[in-house]
Design an enzyme around this catalytic site. Structure first.
Site, PDB file in Angstrom:
ATOM      1  N   ILE A  26       0.839  -1.204   0.000  1.00  0.00           N
ATOM      2  CA  ILE A  26       0.000   0.000   0.000  1.00  0.00           C
ATOM      3  C   ILE A  26       0.871   1.250   0.000  1.00  0.00           C
ATOM      4  O   ILE A  26       0.587   2.227  -0.699  1.00  0.00           O
ATOM      5  CB  ILE A  26      -0.926  -0.001   1.247  1.00  0.00           C
ATOM      6  CG1 ILE A  26      -1.998  -1.084   1.106  1.00  0.00           C
ATOM      7  CG2 ILE A  26      -1.551   1.371   1.464  1.00  0.00           C
ATOM      8  CD1 ILE A  26      -2.897  -1.235   2.334  1.00  0.00           C
ATOM      9  N   ASP A  71      15.398   1.860   9.600  1.00  0.00           N
ATOM     10  CA  ASP A  71      14.383   1.168  10.399  1.00  0.00           C
ATOM     11  C   ASP A  71      13.687   2.225  11.248  1.00  0.00           C
ATOM     12  O   ASP A  71      14.357   2.959  11.996  1.00  0.00           O
ATOM     13  CB  ASP A  71      15.086   0.123  11.291  1.00  0.00           C
ATOM     14  CG  ASP A  71      14.105  -0.774  12.028  1.00  0.00           C
ATOM     15  OD1 ASP A  71      13.017  -0.300  12.396  1.00  0.00           O
ATOM     16  OD2 ASP A  71      14.451  -1.950  12.247  1.00  0.00           O
ATOM     17  N   SER A 148      -3.453   3.552   9.228  1.00  0.00           N
ATOM     18  CA  SER A 148      -3.967   2.820  10.384  1.00  0.00           C
ATOM     19  C   SER A 148      -4.587   1.498   9.908  1.00  0.00           C
ATOM     20  O   SER A 148      -4.197   0.972   8.864  1.00  0.00           O
ATOM     21  CB  SER A 148      -4.988   3.713  11.105  1.00  0.00           C
ATOM     22  OG  SER A 148      -5.469   3.088  12.252  1.00  0.00           O
ATOM     23  N   LYS A 166      -2.347   0.127  16.354  1.00  0.00           N
ATOM     24  CA  LYS A 166      -3.072   1.032  15.440  1.00  0.00           C
ATOM     25  C   LYS A 166      -4.007   1.977  16.208  1.00  0.00           C
ATOM     26  O   LYS A 166      -4.182   3.133  15.814  1.00  0.00           O
ATOM     27  CB  LYS A 166      -3.855   0.221  14.403  1.00  0.00           C
ATOM     28  CG  LYS A 166      -2.979  -0.623  13.470  1.00  0.00           C
ATOM     29  CD  LYS A 166      -2.096   0.218  12.563  1.00  0.00           C
ATOM     30  CE  LYS A 166      -1.462  -0.630  11.467  1.00  0.00           C
ATOM     31  NZ  LYS A 166      -0.577   0.143  10.584  1.00  0.00           N
ATOM     32  N   ILE A 195      -7.395  -4.804   0.852  1.00  0.00           N
ATOM     33  CA  ILE A 195      -6.784  -4.287  -0.380  1.00  0.00           C
ATOM     34  C   ILE A 195      -6.178  -5.455  -1.169  1.00  0.00           C
ATOM     35  O   ILE A 195      -5.352  -6.205  -0.628  1.00  0.00           O
ATOM     36  CB  ILE A 195      -5.686  -3.242  -0.058  1.00  0.00           C
ATOM     37  CG1 ILE A 195      -6.266  -2.092   0.783  1.00  0.00           C
ATOM     38  CG2 ILE A 195      -5.041  -2.715  -1.337  1.00  0.00           C
ATOM     39  CD1 ILE A 195      -7.392  -1.308   0.145  1.00  0.00           C
TER      40      ILE A 195
END
Ligand code: COA
Length: 275
Positions: A26, A71, A148, A166, A195
């Site tokens: 995403i 990271d 999120s 989240k 998704i």
């Protein structure tokens, strides 16, 4: 890309967008939508090979790209990454906090370190990125978009670590909206629904499972990475100038269909009765 059909291709010309975890999935989709609208795009992630491949895709869309291995759990690494992107692309206008880790595990077998790993990547990583980018965003009156998840408000089995992380991100986003609004910095979250083509969806095996999932979505289709990219573009654009502290759910209405009646197919049954 729909985004270039409906929006001016120079909408983000001269703007710099930094996407954490932008090497794949995403987040790469989000980065590509900004690149297609003229933005300079910086990405960071842990895997150099993924970053190189993503950078090539973004360059092919005409973007000036900066890809840094970092990271998000390491604040100092992010400070360096943001300084480098500012030197190469100019100060950041948009930060997308997308870096995340996930695995399915029953709570009773999840080790404290497993829980901590996801909290560190998702929640602490998002704070680190927000904190390290603040001076740049204050200077540009920029904006932050957090990626999120539905687990932030609807518990999912085997996702106790992700739900906690989240939910923390969404509340952090709201806190920052009230603290940083005075500097012209807006913060918002996007909650993606299912998704297609993502790591999480690949784990759903079998057409029957997929068909059941799609049937539970009012719009009767999976989302695409572009659906999320387009939402991010909107939130970062001048069209959203008065939107801050908002959780934008981009899931085809799936979260509204959580009632047992809908899930059991009762909606179709009742529809048949009422004609
Ligand atoms: N089930 C249960 N525990 C797991 C696990 C799994 N599938 N995967 C990792 N863990 C635990 C490990 O056992 C370890 O705990 P321990 O020390 O008590 O054994 C802890 O998590 C850290 O594991 P490690 O592999 O060192 O973590 P990491 O920091 O290298 O990786 C993860 C982070 C664990 C989140 C890893 O899944 C990851 O990097 N995923 C890639 C990104 C991703 O998930 N993307 C999807 C985003 S939605």
């Amino acid at each position: 890309m729909l985004v270039t059909r409906y929006l001016a291709k120079d909408l983000f010309n001269g703007k710099t967008v930094f996407v954490t975890g932008g090497g794949s999935g995403i987040n790469l989709g989000v980065a590509k939508n900004f690149a297609a609208l003229g933005a300079n795009v910086a990405i960071c992630g842990r895997t150099r090979e993924k970053l190189n491949a993503a950078a090539a895709e973004l360059s092919a869309l005409g973007a000036k790209v900066c890809a840094v291995a970092a990271d998000v759990r390491e604040f100092g690494a992010l400070e360096k990454a943001f300084a480098r992107s500012a030197a190469e692309l100019g100060p950041m206008d948009v930060l997308v906090c997308g870096a995340a880790g996930n695995f399915l595990v029953p709570a009773e077998t999840l080790s404290p370190n497993g829980f901590k790993s996801v909290i560190d990547i998702d929640l602490l990583g998002s704070f680190n990125a927000s904190r390290a980018s603040f001076e740049q965003l204050r200077a540009t009156k920029g904006t932050i978009i957090y990626i999120s998840a539905g687990m932030a408000y609807m518990p999912h089995a085997f996702q106790v670590h992700v739900g906690a992380a989240k939910a923390g991100i969404d509340m952090m986003m709201k806190n920052l909206a009230i603290e940083w609004g005075r500097h012209g910095v807006r913060t918002n979250s996007i909650v993606p629904g299912p998704i297609e083509g993502t790591e999480g969806m690949k784990r759903l095996s079998g057409e029957a499972q997929l068909a059941k999932l799609i049937n539970g979505i009012p719009l009767k289709r999976m989302g695409t990475v572009d659906d999320i990219g387009q939402a991010a573009v909107f939130l970062a654009s001048p069209l959203a100038a008065y939107i801050s502290g908002c959780v934008m759910v981009v899931d085809g209405g799936q979260n509204l269909a959580g009632s047992a009646l809908f899930n059991m197919g009762a909606e179709q049954m009742l529809r048949a009765q009422v004609g």
